[in-house]
Design a protein around this motif. Structure first.
Motif, short mmCIF file in Angstrom:
data_model
loop_
_atom_site.label_atom_id
_atom_site.label_comp_id
_atom_site.label_asym_id
_atom_site.label_seq_id
_atom_site.Cartn_x
_atom_site.Cartn_y
_atom_site.Cartn_z
N VAL A 9 56.43 -0.39 -20.36
CA VAL A 9 57.27 -0.79 -21.50
C VAL A 9 57.06 -2.28 -21.79
O VAL A 9 56.90 -2.68 -22.95
N GLN A 10 57.05 -3.09 -20.75
CA GLN A 10 56.87 -4.53 -20.94
C GLN A 10 55.51 -4.83 -21.57
O GLN A 10 55.41 -5.67 -22.48
N VAL A 11 54.47 -4.15 -21.12
CA VAL A 11 53.14 -4.38 -21.68
C VAL A 11 53.08 -3.87 -23.12
O VAL A 11 52.48 -4.51 -23.99
N ALA A 12 53.71 -2.73 -23.41
CA ALA A 12 53.72 -2.20 -24.78
C ALA A 12 54.44 -3.14 -25.74
O ALA A 12 53.98 -3.38 -26.86
N ILE A 13 55.57 -3.68 -25.31
CA ILE A 13 56.30 -4.62 -26.16
C ILE A 13 55.45 -5.87 -26.38
O ILE A 13 55.40 -6.42 -27.48
N PHE A 14 54.76 -6.34 -25.34
CA PHE A 14 53.85 -7.48 -25.50
C PHE A 14 52.77 -7.15 -26.53
O PHE A 14 52.45 -7.98 -27.38
N VAL B 268 60.98 4.29 -27.93
CA VAL B 268 59.72 3.89 -27.30
C VAL B 268 59.91 3.79 -25.79
O VAL B 268 59.06 4.27 -25.02
N VAL B 269 60.99 3.20 -25.35
CA VAL B 269 61.28 3.09 -23.91
C VAL B 269 61.39 4.49 -23.30
O VAL B 269 60.79 4.77 -22.26
N ALA B 270 62.13 5.37 -23.94
CA ALA B 270 62.31 6.73 -23.42
C ALA B 270 60.97 7.47 -23.38
O ALA B 270 60.70 8.21 -22.42
N ALA B 271 60.16 7.31 -24.41
CA ALA B 271 58.86 8.00 -24.45
C ALA B 271 57.95 7.51 -23.32
O ALA B 271 57.30 8.33 -22.65
N ILE B 272 57.90 6.22 -23.08
CA ILE B 272 57.06 5.69 -22.01
C ILE B 272 57.57 6.15 -20.65
O ILE B 272 56.79 6.52 -19.77
N ALA C 116 59.18 8.93 -20.08
CA ALA C 116 58.85 10.36 -19.99
C ALA C 116 57.38 10.57 -19.63
O ALA C 116 57.06 11.43 -18.80
N ILE C 117 56.50 9.78 -20.24
CA ILE C 117 55.07 9.90 -19.94
C ILE C 117 54.80 9.52 -18.48
O ILE C 117 54.05 10.21 -17.78
N ALA C 118 55.41 8.44 -18.02
CA ALA C 118 55.21 8.01 -16.63
C ALA C 118 55.72 9.06 -15.65
O ALA C 118 55.07 9.36 -14.64
N ALA D 298 56.13 12.33 -16.24
CA ALA D 298 55.27 13.51 -16.34
C ALA D 298 53.97 13.30 -15.59
O ALA D 298 53.48 14.20 -14.89
N PHE D 299 53.40 12.11 -15.71
CA PHE D 299 52.17 11.79 -14.99
C PHE D 299 52.40 11.85 -13.48
O PHE D 299 51.60 12.40 -12.73
N ARG D 300 53.51 11.28 -13.03
CA ARG D 300 53.80 11.25 -11.60
C ARG D 300 54.06 12.65 -11.06
O ARG D 300 53.66 12.98 -9.96
N LEU D 301 54.72 13.49 -11.86
CA LEU D 301 54.96 14.86 -11.42
C LEU D 301 53.66 15.64 -11.33
O LEU D 301 53.50 16.51 -10.48
#
Length: 175
Positions: A88-93, A51-55, A57-59, A61-64
């Motif tokens: 990640v912190q918000v997703a875990i919350f 989950v951490v790696a996926a978030i 990667a998405i961040a 990719a968005f920034r690129l």
């Protein structure tokens, strides 16, 4: 070191990197504590890192896809990683919130309160960064103070929680 820009930059972002690493380790420990029964399954230990790696990667990719105009590549990378950690912190919350709601856990239990504090910090940082991205420099004061105010609120949540003796661990799931 405030008079030396390069030294200030290095110290500031080095300590931020250490914070990010420690925050992720703390969140993983709280996650592992609550979901201990699931860790008996062979594959579940991969869930949090994936989950951490996926978030991240998405961040990235968005920034690129839409790099900030006013920032260089190093600053852009730093801001991207900071945003990813906040997500990640918000997703875990969010996961903990669903767990608490579903199982009737008290919000002052230690693992949940730890995650709530990190979510508050993350939301303050995301909100400040978002206002800067959308409105530009009109809200620089808000951009500057939102993370600090969020951190103070998180510390109050943590102090309120840890000043009480630990309760029986009703948050541990059984499967």
């Amino acid at each position: 070191i405030s008079n030396n820009y390069q030294l200030f930059f290095i110290v500031s972002w080095t300590t931020e990197s250490i914070y990010v690493l420690l925050a992720l380790l703390i969140l993983h420990e709280a996650f592992r504590k609550v979901f201990a029964a699931f860790y008996e399954k062979r594959w579940f230990w991969l869930f949090f890192p994936l989950v951490v790696a996926a978030i991240f990667a998405i961040a990235i990719a968005f920034r690129l896809g839409s790099p900030p105009v006013q920032a260089g590549s190093l600053i852009s990378l730093i801001l991207t990683l900071g945003t990813a950690v906040s997500l990640v912190q918000v997703a875990i919350f969010g996961l903990f919130f669903v767990l608490v709601w579903f199982h009737g856990i008290r919000w002052r239990d230690y693992p949940f309160s730890i995650v709530v504090g990190f979510a508050i910090i993350a939301l303050g940082s995301l909100w400040g960064n978002w206002s800067r991205s959308v409105f530009g420099t009109k809200f620089n004061k808000f951009f500057g103070y939102a993370p600090a105010v969020a951190y103070i609120v998180a510390v109050i949540v943590w102090l309120d929680t840890f000043l009480r003796p630990p309760s029986e661990p009703k948050w541990s799931m059984r499967i």
